[in-house]
Scaffold this motif. Structure first.
Motif, PDB file in Angstrom:
ATOM      1  N   ARG A   1       0.844  -1.205   0.000  1.00 52.51           N
ATOM      2  CA  ARG A   1       0.000   0.000   0.000  1.00 52.51           C
ATOM      3  C   ARG A   1       0.875   1.250   0.000  1.00 52.51           C
ATOM      4  O   ARG A   1       0.580   2.222  -0.705  1.00 52.51           O
ATOM      5  CB  ARG A   1      -0.927  -0.004   1.223  1.00 52.51           C
TER       6      ARG A   1
ATOM      7  N   SER B   1       2.714   1.871  -3.473  1.00 51.71           N
ATOM      8  CA  SER B   1       1.798   2.232  -4.552  1.00 51.71           C
ATOM      9  C   SER B   1       1.391   3.699  -4.495  1.00 51.71           C
ATOM     10  O   SER B   1       0.942   4.265  -5.491  1.00 51.71           O
ATOM     11  CB  SER B   1       0.550   1.345  -4.495  1.00 51.71           C
ATOM     12  N   VAL B   2       1.583   4.320  -3.339  1.00 51.83           N
ATOM     13  CA  VAL B   2       1.236   5.732  -3.166  1.00 51.83           C
ATOM     14  C   VAL B   2       2.465   6.627  -3.173  1.00 51.83           C
ATOM     15  O   VAL B   2       2.459   7.712  -3.781  1.00 51.83           O
ATOM     16  CB  VAL B   2       0.444   5.936  -1.851  1.00 51.83           C
ATOM     17  N   HIS B   3       3.554   6.179  -2.540  1.00 52.57           N
ATOM     18  CA  HIS B   3       4.669   7.076  -2.259  1.00 52.57           C
ATOM     19  C   HIS B   3       5.939   6.848  -3.074  1.00 52.57           C
ATOM     20  O   HIS B   3       6.855   7.677  -3.018  1.00 52.57           O
ATOM     21  CB  HIS B   3       5.025   6.983  -0.768  1.00 52.57           C
TER      22      HIS B   3
ATOM     23  N   PRO C   1       7.694   6.427  -6.742  1.00 52.20           N
ATOM     24  CA  PRO C   1       7.399   6.625  -8.171  1.00 52.20           C
ATOM     25  C   PRO C   1       7.468   5.360  -9.001  1.00 52.20           C
ATOM     26  O   PRO C   1       6.596   5.121  -9.846  1.00 52.20           O
ATOM     27  CB  PRO C   1       8.456   7.646  -8.613  1.00 52.20           C
TER      28      PRO C   1
ATOM     29  N   TYR D   1       6.939   2.224  -8.340  1.00 54.16           N
ATOM     30  CA  TYR D   1       5.830   1.301  -8.144  1.00 54.16           C
ATOM     31  C   TYR D   1       4.480   1.995  -8.331  1.00 54.16           C
ATOM     32  O   TYR D   1       3.480   1.336  -8.636  1.00 54.16           O
ATOM     33  CB  TYR D   1       5.922   0.666  -6.758  1.00 54.16           C
ATOM     34  N   ARG D   2       4.450   3.305  -8.150  1.00 54.52           N
ATOM     35  CA  ARG D   2       3.205   4.044  -8.375  1.00 54.52           C
ATOM     36  C   ARG D   2       2.804   3.978  -9.851  1.00 54.52           C
ATOM     37  O   ARG D   2       1.618   3.944 -10.191  1.00 54.52           O
ATOM     38  CB  ARG D   2       3.399   5.496  -7.944  1.00 54.52           C
ATOM     39  N   HIS D   3       3.807   3.924 -10.726  1.00 52.03           N
ATOM     40  CA  HIS D   3       3.539   3.895 -12.160  1.00 52.03           C
ATOM     41  C   HIS D   3       3.744   2.503 -12.766  1.00 52.03           C
ATOM     42  O   HIS D   3       3.681   2.349 -13.981  1.00 52.03           O
ATOM     43  CB  HIS D   3       4.442   4.898 -12.877  1.00 52.03           C
TER      44      HIS D   3
ATOM     45  N   ASP E   1       8.393   9.600  -1.388  1.00 55.32           N
ATOM     46  CA  ASP E   1       8.213  11.060  -1.318  1.00 55.32           C
ATOM     47  C   ASP E   1       7.775  11.543   0.060  1.00 55.32           C
ATOM     48  O   ASP E   1       7.685  12.744   0.304  1.00 55.32           O
ATOM     49  CB  ASP E   1       7.220  11.522  -2.384  1.00 55.32           C
TER      50      ASP E   1
END
Length: 403
Positions: free
Chosen positions: A14, A17-19, A21, A23-25, A47
């Motif tokens: 979790r 996926s938010v913080h 880059p 893995y967020r993309h 971040d």
């Protein structure tokens, strides 16, 4: 433990996926290649952590390729806690006096030979930091004298260094310190090294495996088996097709670490091989047992000035624009260094590499630098950071004659 591990894994997924880059993309279920971390470490920084609060660390690993990792202070605390757990299983603590072989240049190279001082005292951590690059036969009596004065409870560090010291005591008949334990890490521990260290110092050897990236924590228990601690991360061992390897089957190590949220890596291809044991450990712990680690065996070079030298990859720390490198010892008097320059390569990068090498191998051996677009691989496709062309039997005979 498995329930706690599963909960921590979901928390990490979790978070990234938010913080983060990368893995967020992308898809965290896919394998994370080491080359991506090496080339764009900023893509893996969370971040939610101020950059100024992070602790940078530069390493080349065992492949000779520079790598930059950033830690949070909380990650350092967790890793020290795991190290203390490992010490406790060996019957020692952080407060015990220890002699430690380290890859850091703790003694100025030009000062050590003249003063015959190859160590530094770390008063805060009750440690005698021992140089790993001055283990010549003529220097070993000074190491032994320093250890006799310091009276360590245990020794730790590179197994090759502890082995050289053990052989000195065995060959000279000088009484060796009696230790509660010997803790080895950072190199593959060979069986003949383990036997020599245990017999000489009348103690047990406890081996440990980890990475600068803080992706796992494997350590030997009192039964002599290596456990992968579930709360340090998830350890996978995969076949070439990506399927999980069966117990007893050698495969690629893929790790997901829980320790360092400042730079978390998911399903990270660390570059080593290993195999799980088929049977449980007699110590009674249900943690996964690692039967064997492959792909970590460092070759050793020998110089007339410094003797046997293992674990040379720290020479690339701080060298920013070299993609990969390889050291080949052609003779007692020549080291050939092949390197692949990065796009922004500067002559200062080569000067720094030469300075770092000189600090470890000394001034007497000739260094030949060869710029190339690719480092050659073995017939099996494996990369070797150090290659020695010296005949080992003759080399050991030569080294013994110097002692």
């Amino acid at each position: 433990m498995l329930e706690l591990q599963a909960a921590e894994l979901q928390r990490l997924l979790r978070f990234v996926s938010v913080h983060v880059p990368y893995y967020r993309h992308g898809n965290p279920a896919e394998l994370t290649p080491k080359e991506q971390v090496r080339e764009r470490p900023q893509d893996f920084l969370a971040d939610s952590f101020p950059r100024r609060a992070l602790i940078p660390w530069h390493t080349s690993g065992t492949t000779g390729k520079p790598l930059t990792i950033f830690y949070s202070r909380a990650a350092m605390q967790k890793m020290w806690a795991l190290l203390e757990l490992y010490r406790n299983h060996a019957g020692v603590t952080k407060d015990g006096r220890r002699g430690q072989f380290t890859g850091k240049m703790i003694v100025p190279p030009e000062q050590a030979p003249s003063r015959k001082v190859f160590w530094r005292r770390d008063l805060a951590n009750h440690t005698l930091l021992l140089s790993s690059v001055h283990l010549l036969p003529e220097n070993l009596p000074y190491y032994a004298a320093a250890l006799q004065r310091f009276r360590p409870v245990y020794l730790c560090g590179y197994p090759s260094c502890l082995y050289v010291l053990a052989e000195y005591y065995r060959q000279t008949g000088r009484p060796a310190p009696r230790l509660k334990a010997a803790l080895t890490s950072a190199e593959t521990l060979l069986e003949h090294q383990r036997r020599a260290i245990e017999e000489t110092f009348a103690t047990r050897v406890f081996d440990q495996y980890g990475q600068t990236e803080m992706q796992s924590f494997w350590y030997e228990c009192e039964a002599g088996r290596m456990h992968a601690h579930p709360l340090a991360g998830v350890t996978e061992i995969l076949r070439q097709d990506g399927a999980p390897a069966a117990a007893g089957e050698m495969g690629e190590v893929v790790l997901t670490g829980f320790v360092n949220y400042a730079m978390p890596l998911v399903r990270y291809r660390v570059g080593d091989t290993a195999r799980f044991a088929a049977e449980a450990c007699p110590c009674g712990r249900a943690m996964p047992v690692i039967e064997e680690i492959g792909g970590r065996l460092d070759d050793v070079v020998y110089t007339r000035e410094r003797g046997f030298l293992g674990r040379l990859d720290p020479v690339l720390k701080g060298v920013r624009h070299i993609v990969e490198s390889q050291i080949e010892q052609e003779s007692l008097d020549v080291l050939r260094i092949r390197f692949v320059p990065a796009p922004h390569f500067l002559t200062e990068d080569l000067r720094m590499l030469e300075r770092n090498l000189r600090a470890r191998v000394g001034r007497s051996i000739h260094l030949e630098f060869e710029c190339t677009d690719r480092i050659p691989r073995t017939a099996g496709g494996k990369f070797r950071f150090v290659i020695s062309r010296l005949e080992q039997t003759a080399l050991k005979s030569y080294a013994s004659s110097r002692g």
